[in-house]
Scaffold this active site. Structure first.
Site, PDB file in Angstrom:
ATOM      1  CG  MET A 126      -2.013  -0.834   1.360  1.00  0.00           C
ATOM      2  SD  MET A 126      -2.728  -0.867   2.590  1.00  0.00           S
ATOM      3  CE  MET A 126      -1.936  -2.246   4.059  1.00  0.00           C
ATOM      4  CB  THR A 127       3.279   1.960   2.326  1.00  0.00           C
ATOM      5  OG1 THR A 127       2.239   2.043   2.873  1.00  0.00           O
ATOM      6  CG2 THR A 127       4.227   3.898   2.723  1.00  0.00           C
ATOM      7  CG  HIS A 179     -11.597   7.573  -1.600  1.00  0.00           C
ATOM      8  ND1 HIS A 179     -12.222   9.071  -1.461  1.00  0.00           N
ATOM      9  CD2 HIS A 179     -11.270   7.566  -0.329  1.00  0.00           C
ATOM     10  CE1 HIS A 179     -11.743   9.629  -0.051  1.00  0.00           C
ATOM     11  NE2 HIS A 179     -11.215   8.596   0.058  1.00  0.00           N
ATOM     12  CD  GLN A 241      -8.577 -11.066  10.195  1.00  0.00           C
ATOM     13  OE1 GLN A 241      -9.435 -11.289  10.546  1.00  0.00           O
ATOM     14  NE2 GLN A 241      -7.553 -12.111   9.742  1.00  0.00           N
ATOM     15  CD  GLU A 242      -1.814  -4.268   8.543  1.00  0.00           C
ATOM     16  OE1 GLU A 242      -2.689  -4.144   7.466  1.00  0.00           O
ATOM     17  OE2 GLU A 242      -0.634  -4.259   8.562  1.00  0.00           O
ATOM     18  N   GLY A 364      -0.826   1.625  10.652  1.00  0.00           N
ATOM     19  CA  GLY A 364      -1.362   3.135  11.257  1.00  0.00           C
ATOM     20  C   GLY A 364      -1.008   3.587  12.674  1.00  0.00           C
ATOM     21  CD  GLU A 367       1.208  10.170  16.444  1.00  0.00           C
ATOM     22  OE1 GLU A 367       1.720   9.059  15.362  1.00  0.00           O
ATOM     23  OE2 GLU A 367       1.655   9.886  17.031  1.00  0.00           O
TER      24      GLU A 367
HETATM   25  C1  LIG Z   1       9.013  -1.785   9.111  1.00  0.00           C
HETATM   26  C2  LIG Z   1       8.113  -1.605   8.209  1.00  0.00           C
HETATM   27  C3  LIG Z   1       7.245  -2.396   7.417  1.00  0.00           C
HETATM   28  C4  LIG Z   1       6.382  -2.051   6.478  1.00  0.00           C
HETATM   29  N1  LIG Z   1       5.543  -3.040   6.365  1.00  0.00           N
HETATM   30  C5  LIG Z   1       5.019  -2.368   5.422  1.00  0.00           C
HETATM   31  C6  LIG Z   1       3.396  -3.657   4.023  1.00  0.00           C
HETATM   32  O1  LIG Z   1       4.514  -4.521   4.272  1.00  0.00           O
HETATM   33  N2  LIG Z   1       3.166  -2.595   3.672  1.00  0.00           N
HETATM   34  C7  LIG Z   1       2.539  -1.694   3.433  1.00  0.00           C
HETATM   35  O2  LIG Z   1       1.515  -1.047   2.980  1.00  0.00           O
HETATM   36  N3  LIG Z   1       3.244  -0.798   4.223  1.00  0.00           N
HETATM   37  C8  LIG Z   1       4.535  -0.893   4.805  1.00  0.00           C
HETATM   38  N4  LIG Z   1       4.774  -0.252   5.691  1.00  0.00           N
HETATM   39  C9  LIG Z   1       4.488   1.277   5.833  1.00  0.00           C
HETATM   40  C10 LIG Z   1       3.763   1.889   7.661  1.00  0.00           C
HETATM   41  O3  LIG Z   1       2.234   1.440   7.224  1.00  0.00           O
HETATM   42  C11 LIG Z   1       3.365   3.123   6.901  1.00  0.00           C
HETATM   43  O4  LIG Z   1       5.034   3.532   7.185  1.00  0.00           O
HETATM   44  C12 LIG Z   1       3.106   3.948   8.529  1.00  0.00           C
HETATM   45  O5  LIG Z   1       1.346   3.701   7.978  1.00  0.00           O
HETATM   46  C13 LIG Z   1       2.921   5.754   8.617  1.00  0.00           C
HETATM   47  O6  LIG Z   1       2.931   5.881   6.865  1.00  0.00           O
HETATM   48  P1  LIG Z   1       5.042   7.034   6.789  1.00  0.00           P
HETATM   49  O7  LIG Z   1       5.727   6.179   6.671  1.00  0.00           O
HETATM   50  O8  LIG Z   1       4.297   7.288   5.373  1.00  0.00           O
HETATM   51  O9  LIG Z   1       4.067   8.225   7.597  1.00  0.00           O
HETATM   52  P2  LIG Z   1       3.627   9.684   7.387  1.00  0.00           P
HETATM   53  O10 LIG Z   1       2.057   9.646   7.212  1.00  0.00           O
HETATM   54  O11 LIG Z   1       3.978  10.618   6.586  1.00  0.00           O
HETATM   55  O12 LIG Z   1       3.171  10.707   8.391  1.00  0.00           O
HETATM   56  C14 LIG Z   1       4.437  11.331   9.461  1.00  0.00           C
HETATM   57  C15 LIG Z   1       3.650  11.615  10.878  1.00  0.00           C
HETATM   58  O13 LIG Z   1       2.809  12.390  10.798  1.00  0.00           O
HETATM   59  C16 LIG Z   1       1.763  11.800  11.850  1.00  0.00           C
HETATM   60  N5  LIG Z   1       0.668  12.017  11.120  1.00  0.00           N
HETATM   61  C17 LIG Z   1      -0.604  11.643   9.993  1.00  0.00           C
HETATM   62  N6  LIG Z   1      -1.635  12.200   9.353  1.00  0.00           N
HETATM   63  C18 LIG Z   1      -1.536  12.227  10.434  1.00  0.00           C
HETATM   64  C19 LIG Z   1      -3.404  12.876  10.997  1.00  0.00           C
HETATM   65  N7  LIG Z   1      -4.597  12.966  10.013  1.00  0.00           N
HETATM   66  N8  LIG Z   1      -2.866  13.315  12.053  1.00  0.00           N
HETATM   67  C20 LIG Z   1      -2.210  13.485  12.475  1.00  0.00           C
HETATM   68  N9  LIG Z   1      -1.178  12.529  12.428  1.00  0.00           N
HETATM   69  C21 LIG Z   1      -1.076  12.327  11.177  1.00  0.00           C
HETATM   70  C22 LIG Z   1       1.563  10.559  11.599  1.00  0.00           C
HETATM   71  O14 LIG Z   1       1.235  10.023  12.730  1.00  0.00           O
HETATM   72  C23 LIG Z   1       3.201  10.420  11.772  1.00  0.00           C
HETATM   73  O15 LIG Z   1       3.698  10.399  12.885  1.00  0.00           O
HETATM   74  C24 LIG Z   1       6.239  -0.388   6.949  1.00  0.00           C
HETATM   75  C25 LIG Z   1       7.004   0.244   7.705  1.00  0.00           C
HETATM   76  C26 LIG Z   1       7.842  -0.582   7.692  1.00  0.00           C
HETATM   77  C27 LIG Z   1       9.232   0.714   8.458  1.00  0.00           C
END
Ligand SMILES: Cc1cc2nc3c(=O)[nH]c(=O)nc-3n(C[C@H](O)[C@H](O)[C@H](O)COP(=O)(O)OP(=O)(O)OC[C@H]3O[C@@H](n4cnc5c(N)ncnc54)[C@H](O)[C@@H]3O)c2cc1C
Length: 379
Positions: A126-127, A179, A241-242, A364, A367
């Site tokens: 997703m990310t 979406h 579930q995740e 997720g 926050e």
């Molecule tokens: C080791 C690891 C494994 C992972 N595995 C997967 C995977 O298998 N598949 C996958 O798809 N992703 C995966 N991820 C990604 C992970 O789910 C994301 O890193 C996470 O969802 C946060 O997104 P971001 O890193 O872009 O942070 P951002 O979204 O850029 O967030 C940065 C900061 O802003 C805050 N923030 C953002 N929006 C808001 C809001 N609306 N209100 C308040 N604060 C907010 C966040 O809480 C955070 O503190 C993985 C990440 C890691 C590091």
């Protein structure tokens, strides 16, 4: 505190899974940590033992155990040995359900048997580099070309990113609707599908986390899960579930950190007495004990609610928020009570500390959990 939601069959399953981990995982943990990835063969061994997707129907090779307590046991036992790389919960409780829930009969027959045998390892992507929390902000696109879609874009931080044979990729399908996205099963070897390096991380060192690139990847329509515009809903639906798997692992991880700390402070002496005898130590441990017990009761109840399809997104978010914040607090106090030795990699508490930190971020962030919980309050 005694837990009362497991029956004899769950305890037998736990014994069998623990025996499997002792034999097939524990002896390899250091080697996998060095390699930055677990050995593929352990997936097949887990498949042979029936530990992958145990909930799946027998016609596909599953055992039909539709009871989340089995998933909970596996999350707990993996946390107890502090193994972050062999991600059975990701494979079984996160990715597999997308195929079972949204795949059609042909797709299930095509993919589930190999997934259950551990021959096809799963990941979900997703990310993206510029969109994590804000999933609707993703840029990867899938353009309808009649009998296939053409995928373009990139994903980052994908767990099982190197090992995965089947990657469930979220991609936008309608430029006029942010979406509208589809979930596409991209297979190893598809032209234009490439993987980046294994990303270096603070912890979870035995887990391969990678970037994935999609350059004009032709994905047959037979590889689209469900509706081409329904992916966002599917993701939101499965995230509860995740998050419950995160909670199950987090409480067990906190318990493991507490036990490691108790063991240490009983042995370690300062000022001619065990560190355990200082009031500060006893009070810290008592606080941890209390909070873990409370978190455990709540998580167990969530598991039972989930079995009855009654776990809401808000309560799953509460479980993830509370337990992962608690885990990070417990490992931090644990390091503190170990003194300088707690900062040394050879001590389990050090690895637990490093592995725990991501729990408040992935699936997720805390926050985002608060956003979900507060949304339910209709403020
Ligand atoms: C080791 C690891 C494994 C992972 N595995 C997967 C995977 O298998 N598949 C996958 O798809 N992703 C995966 N991820 C990604 C992970 O789910 C994301 O890193 C996470 O969802 C946060 O997104 P971001 O890193 O872009 O942070 P951002 O979204 O850029 O967030 C940065 C900061 O802003 C805050 N923030 C953002 N929006 C808001 C809001 N609306 N209100 C308040 N604060 C907010 C966040 O809480 C955070 O503190 C993985 C990440 C890691 C590091």
């Amino acid at each position: 505190m005694l837990r009362n939601h497991f029956e004899t069959e769950h305890n037998l399953f736990r014994d069998a899974f623990r025996t499997f981990l002792d034999k097939e995982v524990v002896p390899h943990q250091e080697e996998w940590e060095e390699a930055g990835v677990v050995d593929r063969s352990v997936w097949r061994k887990a498949g042979e033992m029936g530990f992958l997707l145990p909930w799946a129907e027998e016609e596909y090779g599953g055992t039909g155990l539709k009871d989340f307590r089995y998933e909970q046991i596996m999350c707990e036992e993996l946390a107890a040995i502090n193994e972050p790389g062999f991600m059975i919960p990701l494979h079984s409780a996160l990715c597999g359900p997308y195929i079972a829930e949204y795949g059609n009969a042909e797709q299930k027959a095509r993919w589930l048997p190999g997934i259950i045998r551990g021959e096809s390892i799963l990941a979900v992507a997703m990310t993206e580099p510029s969109a994590g929390s804000d999933l609707a902000g993703m840029r990867t696109t899938a353009v309808d070309k009649g009998d296939h879609y053409v995928l373009n874009g990139s994903k980052v931080f994908i767990s099982n990113g190197l090992l995965a044979d089947l990657v469930i990729v979220a991609a936008k399908t309608d430029p006029s609707n942010k979406h509208a996205m589809g979930l596409f099963v991209v297979e190893r070897g598809m032209p234009g599908f490439e993987r980046g390096r294994n990303l270096k991380k603070l912890g979870m060192k035995s887990q391969d986390t990678a970037e994935l690139f999609f350059n004009d990847v032709k994905v047959p329509k037979e590889n689209l899960l469900g509706d081409a515009k329904g992916g966002f809903f599917y993701l939101m639906n499965m995230l509860a579930q995740e998050r419950l798997t995160n909670a199950c692992g987090a409480v067990a991880g906190a318990e493991a950190a507490l036990q490691a700390t108790i063991e240490y402070v009983k042995e370690r002496k300062a000022f001619d007495r065990p560190v355990a005898h200082f009031q500060n130590t006893r009070f810290k441990l008592a606080e941890m004990r209390t909070q873990i017990d409370v978190a455990q009761v709540f998580t167990d109840r969530c598991v039972l609610d989930h079995n009855q399809k009654k776990l809401t997104a808000e309560v799953a978010a509460e479980a993830k928020l509370f337990t992962t914040e608690l885990l990070c607090k417990v490992v931090d106090e644990g390091v503190q009570l170990h003194g300088g030795w707690g900062y040394m990699w050879e001590y389990p508490i050090c690895r637990m500390y490093a592995n725990a930190r991501i729990q408040r971020i992935f699936a997720g962030t805390s926050e985002i959990m608060k956003e979900i919980i507060s949304r339910g309050m209709k403020l």
